[in-house]
Design a protein around this motif. Structure first.
Motif, PDB file in Angstrom:
ATOM      1  N   ALA A 102       0.834  -1.206   0.000  1.00  0.00           N
ATOM      2  CA  ALA A 102       0.000   0.000   0.000  1.00  0.00           C
ATOM      3  C   ALA A 102       0.871   1.259   0.000  1.00  0.00           C
ATOM      4  O   ALA A 102       0.620   2.209  -0.753  1.00  0.00           O
ATOM      5  CB  ALA A 102      -0.927  -0.008   1.214  1.00  0.00           C
ATOM      6  N   ILE A 103       1.906   1.265   0.828  1.00  0.00           N
ATOM      7  CA  ILE A 103       2.798   2.425   0.886  1.00  0.00           C
ATOM      8  C   ILE A 103       3.604   2.550  -0.406  1.00  0.00           C
ATOM      9  O   ILE A 103       3.823   3.657  -0.914  1.00  0.00           O
ATOM     10  CB  ILE A 103       3.735   2.321   2.108  1.00  0.00           C
ATOM     11  N   ALA A 104       4.043   1.429  -0.947  1.00  0.00           N
ATOM     12  CA  ALA A 104       4.802   1.454  -2.202  1.00  0.00           C
ATOM     13  C   ALA A 104       3.956   2.009  -3.344  1.00  0.00           C
ATOM     14  O   ALA A 104       4.456   2.756  -4.191  1.00  0.00           O
ATOM     15  CB  ALA A 104       5.300   0.057  -2.550  1.00  0.00           C
ATOM     16  N   GLY A 107       3.887   5.685  -3.000  1.00  0.00           N
ATOM     17  CA  GLY A 107       5.180   6.231  -3.409  1.00  0.00           C
ATOM     18  C   GLY A 107       5.330   6.269  -4.925  1.00  0.00           C
ATOM     19  O   GLY A 107       5.928   7.183  -5.474  1.00  0.00           O
ATOM     20  N   LYS A 108       4.792   5.276  -5.585  1.00  0.00           N
ATOM     21  CA  LYS A 108       4.913   5.199  -7.040  1.00  0.00           C
ATOM     22  C   LYS A 108       3.935   6.132  -7.747  1.00  0.00           C
ATOM     23  O   LYS A 108       4.306   6.838  -8.674  1.00  0.00           O
ATOM     24  CB  LYS A 108       4.688   3.768  -7.504  1.00  0.00           C
ATOM     25  N   ASN A 109       2.684   6.134  -7.305  1.00  0.00           N
ATOM     26  CA  ASN A 109       1.642   6.886  -8.012  1.00  0.00           C
ATOM     27  C   ASN A 109       1.175   8.143  -7.296  1.00  0.00           C
ATOM     28  O   ASN A 109       0.463   8.955  -7.889  1.00  0.00           O
ATOM     29  CB  ASN A 109       0.431   5.987  -8.268  1.00  0.00           C
ATOM     30  N   GLY A 110       1.523   8.284  -6.037  1.00  0.00           N
ATOM     31  CA  GLY A 110       1.028   9.420  -5.272  1.00  0.00           C
ATOM     32  C   GLY A 110      -0.444   9.238  -4.940  1.00  0.00           C
ATOM     33  O   GLY A 110      -1.029   8.182  -5.184  1.00  0.00           O
ATOM     34  N   ASN A 111      -1.055  10.284  -4.391  1.00  0.00           N
ATOM     35  CA  ASN A 111      -2.479  10.286  -4.092  1.00  0.00           C
ATOM     36  C   ASN A 111      -2.966  11.710  -4.264  1.00  0.00           C
ATOM     37  O   ASN A 111      -2.778  12.557  -3.394  1.00  0.00           O
ATOM     38  CB  ASN A 111      -2.726   9.770  -2.675  1.00  0.00           C
ATOM     39  N   SER A 112      -3.584  11.971  -5.386  1.00  0.00           N
ATOM     40  CA  SER A 112      -3.992  13.337  -5.706  1.00  0.00           C
ATOM     41  C   SER A 112      -5.056  13.863  -4.747  1.00  0.00           C
ATOM     42  O   SER A 112      -5.107  15.063  -4.477  1.00  0.00           O
ATOM     43  CB  SER A 112      -4.503  13.413  -7.147  1.00  0.00           C
ATOM     44  N   MET A 113      -5.886  12.995  -4.208  1.00  0.00           N
ATOM     45  CA  MET A 113      -6.928  13.432  -3.270  1.00  0.00           C
ATOM     46  C   MET A 113      -6.312  13.940  -1.961  1.00  0.00           C
ATOM     47  O   MET A 113      -6.859  14.840  -1.339  1.00  0.00           O
ATOM     48  CB  MET A 113      -7.897  12.279  -2.976  1.00  0.00           C
ATOM     49  N   SER A 114      -5.192  13.367  -1.573  1.00  0.00           N
ATOM     50  CA  SER A 114      -4.526  13.779  -0.331  1.00  0.00           C
ATOM     51  C   SER A 114      -3.421  14.796  -0.576  1.00  0.00           C
ATOM     52  O   SER A 114      -2.836  15.310   0.363  1.00  0.00           O
ATOM     53  CB  SER A 114      -3.915  12.566   0.369  1.00  0.00           C
ATOM     54  N   GLY A 115      -3.088  15.015  -1.840  1.00  0.00           N
ATOM     55  CA  GLY A 115      -2.020  15.950  -2.165  1.00  0.00           C
ATOM     56  C   GLY A 115      -0.633  15.338  -2.055  1.00  0.00           C
ATOM     57  O   GLY A 115       0.358  16.065  -1.969  1.00  0.00           O
ATOM     58  N   TRP A 116      -0.534  14.011  -2.044  1.00  0.00           N
ATOM     59  CA  TRP A 116       0.755  13.335  -1.960  1.00  0.00           C
ATOM     60  C   TRP A 116       1.299  13.117  -3.357  1.00  0.00           C
ATOM     61  O   TRP A 116       0.642  12.535  -4.221  1.00  0.00           O
ATOM     62  CB  TRP A 116       0.632  12.000  -1.246  1.00  0.00           C
ATOM     63  N   CYS A 120       8.823   8.133  -6.766  1.00  0.00           N
ATOM     64  CA  CYS A 120       9.657   7.186  -7.519  1.00  0.00           C
ATOM     65  C   CYS A 120      10.362   7.821  -8.715  1.00  0.00           C
ATOM     66  O   CYS A 120      11.367   7.288  -9.176  1.00  0.00           O
ATOM     67  CB  CYS A 120       8.832   5.981  -7.963  1.00  0.00           C
ATOM     68  N   ASN A 121       9.876   8.944  -9.182  1.00  0.00           N
ATOM     69  CA  ASN A 121      10.576   9.640 -10.267  1.00  0.00           C
ATOM     70  C   ASN A 121      11.882  10.251  -9.778  1.00  0.00           C
ATOM     71  O   ASN A 121      12.841  10.362 -10.530  1.00  0.00           O
ATOM     72  CB  ASN A 121       9.693  10.731 -10.867  1.00  0.00           C
ATOM     73  N   GLN A 122      11.926  10.622  -8.505  1.00  0.00           N
ATOM     74  CA  GLN A 122      13.116  11.243  -7.936  1.00  0.00           C
ATOM     75  C   GLN A 122      14.103  10.211  -7.376  1.00  0.00           C
ATOM     76  O   GLN A 122      15.297  10.453  -7.336  1.00  0.00           O
ATOM     77  CB  GLN A 122      12.745  12.225  -6.807  1.00  0.00           C
ATOM     78  N   VAL A 123      13.601   9.068  -6.906  1.00  0.00           N
ATOM     79  CA  VAL A 123      14.461   8.035  -6.298  1.00  0.00           C
ATOM     80  C   VAL A 123      14.157   6.662  -6.922  1.00  0.00           C
ATOM     81  O   VAL A 123      13.656   5.761  -6.253  1.00  0.00           O
ATOM     82  CB  VAL A 123      14.281   8.009  -4.759  1.00  0.00           C
ATOM     83  N   PRO A 124      14.499   6.490  -8.192  1.00  0.00           N
ATOM     84  CA  PRO A 124      14.141   5.234  -8.874  1.00  0.00           C
ATOM     85  C   PRO A 124      14.862   4.004  -8.324  1.00  0.00           C
ATOM     86  O   PRO A 124      14.273   2.910  -8.286  1.00  0.00           O
ATOM     87  CB  PRO A 124      14.519   5.495 -10.330  1.00  0.00           C
ATOM     88  N   ASP A 125      16.111   4.148  -7.890  1.00  0.00           N
ATOM     89  CA  ASP A 125      16.829   2.986  -7.341  1.00  0.00           C
ATOM     90  C   ASP A 125      16.176   2.502  -6.044  1.00  0.00           C
ATOM     91  O   ASP A 125      16.071   1.301  -5.801  1.00  0.00           O
ATOM     92  CB  ASP A 125      18.300   3.320  -7.090  1.00  0.00           C
ATOM     93  N   TYR A 126      15.763   3.440  -5.234  1.00  0.00           N
ATOM     94  CA  TYR A 126      15.062   3.105  -3.992  1.00  0.00           C
ATOM     95  C   TYR A 126      13.782   2.336  -4.302  1.00  0.00           C
ATOM     96  O   TYR A 126      13.507   1.296  -3.693  1.00  0.00           O
ATOM     97  CB  TYR A 126      14.760   4.389  -3.215  1.00  0.00           C
ATOM     98  N   CYS A 127      13.019   2.829  -5.253  1.00  0.00           N
ATOM     99  CA  CYS A 127      11.759   2.168  -5.611  1.00  0.00           C
ATOM    100  C   CYS A 127      12.005   0.789  -6.226  1.00  0.00           C
ATOM    101  O   CYS A 127      11.223  -0.134  -6.008  1.00  0.00           O
ATOM    102  CB  CYS A 127      10.950   3.051  -6.556  1.00  0.00           C
TER     103      CYS A 127
END
Length: 162
Positions: A102-104, A107-116, A120-127
């Motif tokens: 759920a958290i991943a 992190g990958k897609n964000g949540n537009s309703m919550s403003g998150w 993953c675009n900034q930290v691709p190796d981490y993802c």
């Protein structure tokens, strides 16, 4: 099926599950990347997220349990306890994978309703590390489901009644 072949299948499943849980814990535990976004610098680390910490802890605990369970003889009266603990372990793995997934996804897609915003675009190796850890975790859960079935079958076969 012969008792020795059942035992071998159970051992193989447990060794594979041990490898998968250990891999999941290590890969998630080493996931870290530093990124610069405009004038800001930030570090993505698994320990920043409680769900990822939970994932690492559960996989580490299950790894230790897997190692111990390898040495319990199937003829022992402890084998029924192992069968019951296999159910608990399978549920724990399912729980930690669900939380981490759920958290991943956020992190990958964000949540537009919550403003998150997605990170993953900034930290691709981490993802990528997180994705590999989740894949190993899924493999471990499937292997433990199979081990649970095998150990329950073996425990129920010991009952000659009914």
């Amino acid at each position: 099926m012969e008792d020795s072949s059942k035992r071998i299948i159970g051992l193989v499943l447990r060794v594979l599950a041990l490898g998968a849980t250990l891999t999941a814990a290590i890969v998630m535990g080493t996931s870290k990347e530093r990124a610069n976004l405009y004038a800001l610098s930030f570090e993505a680390n698994y320990s920043d997220t409680p769900a990822f910490k939970y994932f690492v802890i559960v996989n580490a605990v299950v790894s230790v349990y897997s190692l111990i369970a390898l040495f319990v003889p199937s003829e022992s009266s402890l084998w029924r306890l192992v069968a019951a603990l296999d159910l608990l372990v399978t549920l724990m793995l399912t729980s930690c994978i669900s939380a981490a997934l759920a958290i991943a996804q956020v992190g990958k897609n964000g949540n537009s309703m919550s403003g998150w915003l997605p990170v993953c675009n900034q930290v691709p190796d981490y993802c990528d590390h997180v994705t590999m850890a989740l894949a190993a975790g899924f493999a471990a859960a499937i292997l433990y489901l199979m081990a649970l079935t095998a150990s329950a079958h073996a425990a129920l076969d010991e009952d000659d009644c009914c």
